[in-house]
Design an enzyme around this catalytic site. Structure first.
Site: not given
Length: 185
Positions: A71, A137, A167
């Protein structure tokens, strides 16, 4: 060989976040691999001006290092790949990566998205680069990763889209497979 996990925004303590401890435990089973799983300074904002020097100066990155950025940590990994002060790495894995701040103020403040990406330099930052993204996601749209894959298209870059991973909050086997390829190829 060293593997450094670069966590996502707000992941503190890192050892209790997402798949990070699972992965570190899997790497402990390998006699010649050191997995660095540490809390990062500034975990809520993940600023480039703090994280890149921390990785470069305190953790240390070299030709025997694989970085795994998740991320916001993937954005950090991308900036490391284009950094002239850091030599070519063994590998880089980008998990749920974005190339824009997505219009989110906290991502804008992280400093990674305040200038254009140097895709050509990034491609040369590691021997092998792999990007994973979930088609479902809900935090970073898959179009972000598809754009990264388009720009990073080269012999040393691979892109994998997965269904049902969101995610990447949970462990997934493909990560181990890609790391093994980077370690033993």
């Amino acid at each position: 060989m060293r593997i450094v996990i670069i966590p996502g925004m707000g992941c503190s303590p890192v050892s209790r976040s997402n798949w990070y401890s699972w992965f570190a435990n899997e790497m402990q089973k390998k006699s010649h691999v050191e997995c660095i799983l540490r809390d990062f300074p500034d975990p809520k904002r993940c600023r480039e001006s703090i994280w890149v020097p921390f990785l470069k100066d305190e953790i240390g990155l070299d030709e025997n290092t694989i970085i795994i950025g998740h991320s916001s940590g993937a954005a950090c990994a991308m900036r490391i790949l284009e950094n002239d002060d850091i030599g070519k790495l063994r590998g880089a894995i980008l998990v749920a990566a974005a190339y824009t701040d997505l219009g989110i103020e906290s991502e804008r403040q992280s400093e990674y998205f305040n200038r254009p990406w140097n895709w050509d330099k990034m491609k040369k930052g590691a021997e092998k680069i792999h990007c994973f993204h979930g088609v479902d996601d809900h935090l970073i749209p898959v179009q972000e990763a598809r754009y990264i894959a388009e720009k990073m298209n080269s012999d040393n870059f691979h892109y994998t889209e997965l269904k049902g991973v969101s995610h990447f909050f949970e462990p997934w086997q493909d990560l181990l497979d890609v790391v093994n390829d980077m370690l033993y190829d």
